[in-house]
Write an enzyme that holds these catalytic residues in place. Structure first.
Site, PDB file in Angstrom:
ATOM      1  N   CYS A 120       0.814  -1.233   0.000  1.00 43.04           N
ATOM      2  CA  CYS A 120       0.000   0.000   0.000  1.00 43.04           C
ATOM      3  C   CYS A 120       0.839   1.272   0.000  1.00 43.04           C
ATOM      4  CB  CYS A 120      -0.949   0.006   1.190  1.00 43.04           C
ATOM      5  SG  CYS A 120      -2.003  -1.434   1.224  1.00 43.04           S
ATOM      6  N   HIS A 260      -3.651   6.808   3.698  1.00 44.23           N
ATOM      7  CA  HIS A 260      -4.054   5.574   3.009  1.00 44.23           C
ATOM      8  C   HIS A 260      -5.443   5.149   3.483  1.00 44.23           C
ATOM      9  CE1 HIS A 260      -4.215   1.679   1.353  1.00 44.23           C
ATOM     10  NE2 HIS A 260      -3.843   1.016   2.439  1.00 44.23           N
ATOM     11  N   ASN A 290     -10.422  -0.254   0.483  1.00 44.13           N
ATOM     12  CA  ASN A 290      -8.963  -0.185   0.436  1.00 44.13           C
ATOM     13  C   ASN A 290      -8.499  -0.637  -0.945  1.00 44.13           C
ATOM     14  OD1 ASN A 290      -6.218  -0.612   0.677  1.00 44.13           O
ATOM     15  ND2 ASN A 290      -6.336  -1.733   2.601  1.00 44.13           N
TER      16      ASN A 290
HETATM   17  N1  ACO Z   1     -18.092  -9.091   9.747  1.00 47.46           N
HETATM   18  C1  ACO Z   1     -18.413  -9.409  11.019  1.00 47.46           C
HETATM   19  N2  ACO Z   1     -17.510  -9.752  11.950  1.00 47.46           N
HETATM   20  C2  ACO Z   1     -16.219  -9.791  11.570  1.00 47.46           C
HETATM   21  C3  ACO Z   1     -15.819  -9.480  10.261  1.00 47.46           C
HETATM   22  C4  ACO Z   1     -16.821  -9.120   9.343  1.00 47.46           C
HETATM   23  N3  ACO Z   1     -16.526  -8.779   8.059  1.00 47.46           N
HETATM   24  N4  ACO Z   1     -14.469  -9.597  10.189  1.00 47.46           N
HETATM   25  C5  ACO Z   1     -14.037  -9.963  11.407  1.00 47.46           C
HETATM   26  N5  ACO Z   1     -15.100 -10.085  12.250  1.00 47.46           N
HETATM   27  C6  ACO Z   1     -15.095 -10.463  13.653  1.00 47.46           C
HETATM   28  C7  ACO Z   1     -13.894 -11.289  14.054  1.00 47.46           C
HETATM   29  O1  ACO Z   1     -14.088 -12.656  13.756  1.00 47.46           O
HETATM   30  C8  ACO Z   1     -13.823 -11.009  15.535  1.00 47.46           C
HETATM   31  O2  ACO Z   1     -14.788 -11.816  16.166  1.00 47.46           O
HETATM   32  P1  ACO Z   1     -14.480 -12.469  17.622  1.00 47.46           P
HETATM   33  O3  ACO Z   1     -14.284 -11.302  18.546  1.00 47.46           O
HETATM   34  O4  ACO Z   1     -15.709 -13.252  17.894  1.00 47.46           O
HETATM   35  O5  ACO Z   1     -13.244 -13.290  17.432  1.00 47.46           O
HETATM   36  C9  ACO Z   1     -14.294  -9.559  15.666  1.00 47.46           C
HETATM   37  O6  ACO Z   1     -14.999  -9.269  14.437  1.00 47.46           O
HETATM   38  C10 ACO Z   1     -13.178  -8.566  15.836  1.00 47.46           C
HETATM   39  O7  ACO Z   1     -12.164  -8.818  14.859  1.00 47.46           O
HETATM   40  P2  ACO Z   1     -10.903  -7.886  14.739  1.00 47.46           P
HETATM   41  O8  ACO Z   1     -10.031  -8.413  13.625  1.00 47.46           O
HETATM   42  O9  ACO Z   1     -10.269  -7.721  16.082  1.00 47.46           O
HETATM   43  O10 ACO Z   1     -11.584  -6.505  14.291  1.00 47.46           O
HETATM   44  P3  ACO Z   1     -10.958  -5.091  14.126  1.00 47.46           P
HETATM   45  O11 ACO Z   1     -11.719  -4.103  14.904  1.00 47.46           O
HETATM   46  O12 ACO Z   1      -9.452  -5.110  14.290  1.00 47.46           O
HETATM   47  O13 ACO Z   1     -11.256  -4.756  12.591  1.00 47.46           O
HETATM   48  C11 ACO Z   1     -10.064  -4.699  10.486  1.00 47.46           C
HETATM   49  C12 ACO Z   1     -10.713  -5.583  11.563  1.00 47.46           C
HETATM   50  C13 ACO Z   1     -11.149  -3.881   9.858  1.00 47.46           C
HETATM   51  C14 ACO Z   1      -9.425  -5.620   9.455  1.00 47.46           C
HETATM   52  C15 ACO Z   1      -9.002  -3.779  11.131  1.00 47.46           C
HETATM   53  O14 ACO Z   1      -8.189  -4.522  11.993  1.00 47.46           O
HETATM   54  C16 ACO Z   1      -8.103  -3.102  10.108  1.00 47.46           C
HETATM   55  O15 ACO Z   1      -8.540  -2.242   9.366  1.00 47.46           O
HETATM   56  N6  ACO Z   1      -6.812  -3.430  10.113  1.00 47.46           N
HETATM   57  C17 ACO Z   1      -5.800  -2.703   9.319  1.00 47.46           C
HETATM   58  C18 ACO Z   1      -5.889  -2.940   7.855  1.00 47.46           C
HETATM   59  C19 ACO Z   1      -4.765  -2.220   7.178  1.00 47.46           C
HETATM   60  O16 ACO Z   1      -4.399  -1.110   7.518  1.00 47.46           O
HETATM   61  N7  ACO Z   1      -4.119  -2.843   6.225  1.00 47.46           N
HETATM   62  C20 ACO Z   1      -2.894  -2.212   5.694  1.00 47.46           C
HETATM   63  C21 ACO Z   1      -2.878  -2.068   4.319  1.00 47.46           C
HETATM   64  S1  ACO Z   1      -3.596  -3.393   3.399  1.00 47.46           S
HETATM   65  C22 ACO Z   1      -2.377  -3.927   2.256  1.00 47.46           C
HETATM   66  O17 ACO Z   1      -1.207  -3.713   2.414  1.00 47.46           O
HETATM   67  C23 ACO Z   1      -2.865  -4.749   1.065  1.00 47.46           C
END
Ligand code: ACO
Length: 333
Positions: A120, A260, A290
């Site tokens: 990214c 980003h 994204n």
């Molecule tokens: N719908 C419903 N529930 C979900 C979903 C979904 N789509 N996805 C995950 N959950 C659940 C999980 O299973 C978990 O459930 P549990 O508590 O029962 O185990 C709960 O939601 C929380 O999951 P987390 O992964 O802790 O959620 P978080 O608040 O961290 O959000 C996210 C996830 C959106 C992916 C976030 O962590 C994020 O944006 N991370 C950074 C992404 C990023 O910056 N990437 C960098 C660039 S990408 C690249 O380089 C290609």
């Protein structure tokens, strides 16, 4: 890696363009595909829709119209381009590069062309290298592009990743600067020890595509989202502060922040760290999700089209991605 122009930028952005496919995938569509909800996706990420290609569409098919728009705004012909740098992790082929297909599509026969893989942060890497090429006198007109067809490596059964990504391209034409406008500073960083947190292993030499024992999931994006989130918040804030220091620009003087578009909460945390008010934070994550390397040039291109980037605007761009890689730039238009 750092670049500081001491108020005399070597290069400036002369034109910008972007392209996103017409087909839209909404959160409601995703509710029918995996165990998720519009409410979860909206509150956790800020994403409402993403634009996606028809299967089989090449990255260069998105890059070409984005590049043409940037060239139109810059008033450059294909033969004027000395160099094409394409940032992508979803190029047309494993080789040759997507940049060579773009060169052929544009008829940019005087350009050398290559891809840069820095996830990214890739587009800001290309912008930095374009600036360096112009600074060294090796090039006068550089076309930089960020393009992704991320839907080509999504596991549609993995709700933790499939709701996040979209397809798009963004481009800029970079030329020598004659005054105090241009790329004032840039900063690039890498930490390869954290590659396990975000990657797509399949298809490389470690997991060759012809090995039929490798599960299909290994050809899709793997991400430990919450771990990546913490690193992204820290590194994006740090990187933006470093580039501002190098540029000698105060936080108050920022006109527009392009962070980003990976997660609304990461964008807001970066803005908070820089004390940039919401009205100066450009966001289009709700519409495109994204788009990895395309995220920053897509956002800048849209903002320019909406008249939000005008002469003398000071913008800060900051990105973070798999690797990890991160990068920031301060630009005066
Ligand atoms: N719908 C419903 N529930 C979900 C979903 C979904 N789509 N996805 C995950 N959950 C659940 C999980 O299973 C978990 O459930 P549990 O508590 O029962 O185990 C709960 O939601 C929380 O999951 P987390 O992964 O802790 O959620 P978080 O608040 O961290 O959000 C996210 C996830 C959106 C992916 C976030 O962590 C994020 O944006 N991370 C950074 C992404 C990023 O910056 N990437 C960098 C660039 S990408 C690249 O380089 C290609």
């Amino acid at each position: 890696m750092k670049m500081k122009s001491n108020g005399k930028p070597a290069s400036r952005i002369a034109g910008m363009g972007w392209f996103a496919p017409d087909k839209i995938l909404t959160n409601t569509d995703l509710e029918r595909m995996v165990d998720t909800s519009d409410e979860w996706i909206t509150t956790r990420t800020g994403i409402k829709r993403r634009h996606i290609v028809e299967p089989g569409t090449r990255a260069s098919e998105l890059a070409t119209p984005a590049a043409r728009s940037a060239m139109d705004e810059a008033g450059v012909n294909p033969e004027d381009i000395d160099m094409i740098l394409v940032a992508t992790v979803t190029g047309d082929y494993k080789f040759p590069s997507t940049a060579i297909f773009l060169q052929a599509n544009l008829g940019a026969k005087n350009a050398v062309a290559m891809d840069i893989s820095a996830a990214c942060a890739g587009y800001l890497y290309t912008l930095h290298f374009a600036d360096m090429m112009i600074r060294s006198g090796q090039a006068k007109t550089v076309l930089v592009v960020g393009v992704e067809v991320l839907t080509s490596m999504i596991n549609w059964k993995d709700r933790s990743t499939c709701v996040l990504f979209g397809d798009a391209a963004g481009a800029a034409v970079v030329v020598p600067s004659a005054d105090n406008r241009g790329i004032l500073a840039s900063y690039l960083g890498t930490d390869g020890s954290l590659a396990d947190l975000l990657n797509c292993p399949g298809g490389g030499s470690a997991y060759p595509a012809m090995n039929r024992e490798i599960p299909m999931e290994d050809f899709t994006i793997h991400m430990k989202g919450n771990e990546v989130f913490k690193h992204a918040v820290k590194k994006m804030g740090d990187a933006a502060v470093i580039a501002l220091d190098l540029a000698g620009i105060e936080k108050n003087d920022i006109d527009l922040l392009f962070a980003h578009q990976a997660n609304m909460r990461i964008i807001d945390a970066t803005a908070k760290r820089l004390k940039v008010p919401q009205k100066k934070v450009f966001k289009n994550i709700q519409e495109y999700g994204n788009t990895s390397t395309a995220s920053i040039p897509l956002a800048m291109g849209e903002a320019r089209q909406k008249g939000l980037i005008t002469d003398d605007s000071v913008v800060v761009c900051v990105a973070f991605g798999g690797g990890f890689t991160w990068a920031s730039s301060v630009i005066r238009f």
